[in-house]
Write a protein that holds these residues in place. Structure first.
Motif, mmCIF file in Angstrom:
data_model
loop_
_atom_site.group_PDB
_atom_site.id
_atom_site.type_symbol
_atom_site.label_atom_id
_atom_site.label_comp_id
_atom_site.label_asym_id
_atom_site.label_seq_id
_atom_site.Cartn_x
_atom_site.Cartn_y
_atom_site.Cartn_z
ATOM 1 N N TRP A 114 0.849 -1.186 0.000
ATOM 2 C CA TRP A 114 0.000 0.000 0.000
ATOM 3 C C TRP A 114 0.885 1.236 0.000
ATOM 4 O O TRP A 114 1.976 1.224 0.584
ATOM 5 C CB TRP A 114 -0.889 0.038 1.220
ATOM 6 C CG TRP A 114 -1.935 -1.027 1.310
ATOM 7 C CD1 TRP A 114 -2.145 -2.066 0.453
ATOM 8 C CD2 TRP A 114 -2.906 -1.165 2.334
ATOM 9 N NE1 TRP A 114 -3.185 -2.834 0.882
ATOM 10 C CE2 TRP A 114 -3.679 -2.301 2.037
ATOM 11 C CE3 TRP A 114 -3.191 -0.443 3.478
ATOM 12 C CZ2 TRP A 114 -4.719 -2.719 2.840
ATOM 13 C CZ3 TRP A 114 -4.237 -0.858 4.285
ATOM 14 C CH2 TRP A 114 -4.990 -1.991 3.959
ATOM 15 N N PRO A 115 0.433 2.305 -0.594
ATOM 16 C CA PRO A 115 1.220 3.540 -0.545
ATOM 17 C C PRO A 115 1.464 3.959 0.914
ATOM 18 O O PRO A 115 0.582 3.822 1.764
ATOM 19 C CB PRO A 115 0.333 4.561 -1.260
ATOM 20 C CG PRO A 115 -0.595 3.750 -2.105
ATOM 21 C CD PRO A 115 -0.797 2.449 -1.376
ATOM 22 N N GLN A 116 2.660 4.459 1.172
ATOM 23 C CA GLN A 116 3.032 4.878 2.525
ATOM 24 C C GLN A 116 2.008 5.854 3.101
ATOM 25 O O GLN A 116 1.651 5.768 4.272
ATOM 26 C CB GLN A 116 4.430 5.517 2.513
ATOM 27 C CG GLN A 116 4.875 6.100 3.833
ATOM 28 C CD GLN A 116 5.072 5.069 4.929
ATOM 29 O OE1 GLN A 116 5.195 3.875 4.681
ATOM 30 N NE2 GLN A 116 5.078 5.530 6.168
ATOM 31 N N GLN A 117 1.498 6.756 2.280
ATOM 32 C CA GLN A 117 0.534 7.747 2.764
ATOM 33 C C GLN A 117 -0.755 7.096 3.258
ATOM 34 O O GLN A 117 -1.338 7.526 4.241
ATOM 35 C CB GLN A 117 0.225 8.778 1.667
ATOM 36 C CG GLN A 117 -0.593 9.946 2.142
ATOM 37 C CD GLN A 117 0.063 10.689 3.316
ATOM 38 O OE1 GLN A 117 1.279 10.784 3.424
ATOM 39 N NE2 GLN A 117 -0.761 11.191 4.217
ATOM 40 N N VAL A 118 -1.191 6.033 2.600
ATOM 41 C CA VAL A 118 -2.408 5.329 3.017
ATOM 42 C C VAL A 118 -2.170 4.646 4.364
ATOM 43 O O VAL A 118 -3.005 4.721 5.275
ATOM 44 C CB VAL A 118 -2.852 4.300 1.948
ATOM 45 C CG1 VAL A 118 -3.991 3.434 2.444
ATOM 46 C CG2 VAL A 118 -3.233 5.013 0.667
ATOM 47 N N ARG A 119 -1.021 3.999 4.510
ATOM 48 C CA ARG A 119 -0.702 3.343 5.776
ATOM 49 C C ARG A 119 -0.579 4.367 6.901
ATOM 50 O O ARG A 119 -1.109 4.182 7.984
ATOM 51 C CB ARG A 119 0.575 2.517 5.666
ATOM 52 C CG ARG A 119 0.346 1.206 4.922
ATOM 53 C CD ARG A 119 1.558 0.319 4.901
ATOM 54 N NE ARG A 119 2.528 0.866 3.965
ATOM 55 C CZ ARG A 119 3.837 0.935 4.186
ATOM 56 N NH1 ARG A 119 4.338 0.489 5.300
ATOM 57 N NH2 ARG A 119 4.642 1.440 3.286
ATOM 58 N N LYS A 120 0.124 5.473 6.632
ATOM 59 C CA LYS A 120 0.301 6.530 7.639
ATOM 60 C C LYS A 120 -1.044 7.128 8.037
ATOM 61 O O LYS A 120 -1.266 7.425 9.206
ATOM 62 C CB LYS A 120 1.219 7.639 7.120
ATOM 63 C CG LYS A 120 2.694 7.337 7.255
ATOM 64 C CD LYS A 120 3.561 8.462 6.766
ATOM 65 C CE LYS A 120 3.355 9.778 7.443
ATOM 66 N NZ LYS A 120 3.554 9.876 8.868
ATOM 67 N N GLN A 121 -1.914 7.308 7.072
ATOM 68 C CA GLN A 121 -3.224 7.890 7.363
ATOM 69 C C GLN A 121 -3.952 7.048 8.406
ATOM 70 O O GLN A 121 -4.544 7.571 9.340
ATOM 71 C CB GLN A 121 -4.050 8.011 6.093
ATOM 72 C CG GLN A 121 -5.405 8.644 6.302
ATOM 73 C CD GLN A 121 -6.176 8.765 4.991
ATOM 74 O OE1 GLN A 121 -5.670 8.500 3.912
ATOM 75 N NE2 GLN A 121 -7.425 9.150 5.096
ATOM 76 N N TYR A 122 -3.907 5.728 8.245
ATOM 77 C CA TYR A 122 -4.551 4.852 9.217
ATOM 78 C C TYR A 122 -3.798 4.868 10.548
ATOM 79 O O TYR A 122 -4.402 5.036 11.615
ATOM 80 C CB TYR A 122 -4.651 3.419 8.696
ATOM 81 C CG TYR A 122 -5.225 2.499 9.744
ATOM 82 C CD1 TYR A 122 -6.577 2.559 10.075
ATOM 83 C CD2 TYR A 122 -4.421 1.614 10.439
ATOM 84 C CE1 TYR A 122 -7.107 1.751 11.069
ATOM 85 C CE2 TYR A 122 -4.942 0.801 11.437
ATOM 86 C CZ TYR A 122 -6.277 0.872 11.743
ATOM 87 O OH TYR A 122 -6.795 0.082 12.730
ATOM 88 N N ASP A 165 -1.886 7.043 11.843
ATOM 89 C CA ASP A 165 -1.857 8.342 12.514
ATOM 90 C C ASP A 165 -3.245 8.906 12.816
ATOM 91 O O ASP A 165 -3.378 10.070 13.201
ATOM 92 C CB ASP A 165 -1.036 9.343 11.687
ATOM 93 C CG ASP A 165 0.436 8.954 11.614
ATOM 94 O OD1 ASP A 165 0.898 8.171 12.468
ATOM 95 O OD2 ASP A 165 1.125 9.432 10.698
ATOM 96 N N CYS A 199 4.234 4.743 11.226
ATOM 97 C CA CYS A 199 3.523 5.873 11.825
ATOM 98 C C CYS A 199 4.459 7.071 11.985
ATOM 99 O O CYS A 199 5.683 6.940 11.882
ATOM 100 C CB CYS A 199 2.953 5.481 13.187
ATOM 101 S SG CYS A 199 4.190 5.319 14.489
ATOM 102 N N ASP A 200 3.899 8.219 12.244
ATOM 103 C CA ASP A 200 4.672 9.434 12.491
ATOM 104 C C ASP A 200 4.938 9.524 13.984
ATOM 105 O O ASP A 200 4.040 9.811 14.765
ATOM 106 C CB ASP A 200 3.887 10.663 12.009
ATOM 107 C CG ASP A 200 4.666 11.957 12.125
ATOM 108 O OD1 ASP A 200 5.698 11.987 12.845
ATOM 109 O OD2 ASP A 200 4.246 12.950 11.515
#
Length: 189
Positions: free
Chosen positions: A115-123, A125, A155-156
């Motif tokens: 999955w795109p990193q942004q999609v994973r981070k969105q969840y 974070d 995650c951030d």
């Protein structure tokens, strides 16, 4: 059931061929409906039941049940238990709080590395009403191994909660409290 099977997030869980689809059983071997409790159960009632079962399984550390629920479909990573008034707690947040490392690993495994990193981070974070992410929850509870698992997933770690504390600060506070409790315990002997 068939639609859920075809729409699985993990490619390995989807049917391998049209032949497999044509052989699909809508019912268990015993003839019972696989997901709905009865033909009268509404989709909303099914979703509510699934959310409650997922919440209960995570809270009680039944990682094998959580895995089975995701393998069979009918649950997802953003499923909220609306029987808990105003809840914004995602499954991974609940698992981070409960401290069950295996359950957290099962849930994080649902976030495909493809999955795109942004999609994973969105969840990862997503925040509670007090600004806590799953990572921050793990840190404030002193669940260091769980925090590391969530961090490794992307995650951030620089985010702060509503009180302005980072995960590192929350984890340090949790460690200090644990050390304080340990020393009080030893002094009582």
């Amino acid at each position: 059931d068939l639609a859920l099977w075809l729409l699985q997030g993990k490619a390995g869980r989807r049917p391998a061929s049209m032949q497999v689809v044509l052989e699909h059983q809508f019912f268990n071997p015993g003839g019972q409906l696989r997901y709905f409790e009865s033909v009268d159960e509404t989709m909303d009632a099914f979703i509510e039941r699934q959310a409650k079962n997922l919440t209960a399984s995570i809270s009680s550390g039944k990682d094998h049940v959580v895995k089975e629920m995701f393998d069979h479909g009918g649950v997802h990573l953003n499923m909220l238990d609306h029987t808990i008034s105003g809840s914004t707690i995602t499954p991974v947040m609940r698992a981070a709080f409960s401290g069950d490392t295996t359950t957290v690993a099962v849930l994080l495994d649902e976030l495909e590395d493809s999955w795109p990193q942004q999609v994973r981070k969105q969840y990862l974070d997503e925040r509670t009403s007090l600004g806590f992410t799953a990572y921050l929850i793990a840190c404030v509870c002193g669940h260091e191994e769980i925090a590391q698992l969530i961090e490794a997933k992307g995650c951030d770690v620089g985010l702060v909660n509503a009180s302005g504390k980072t995960g590192a600060a929350l984890l340090q506070i949790a460690r200090s409290e644990d050390e304080h409790l340990m020393s009080e315990s030893l002094e009582s002997y």
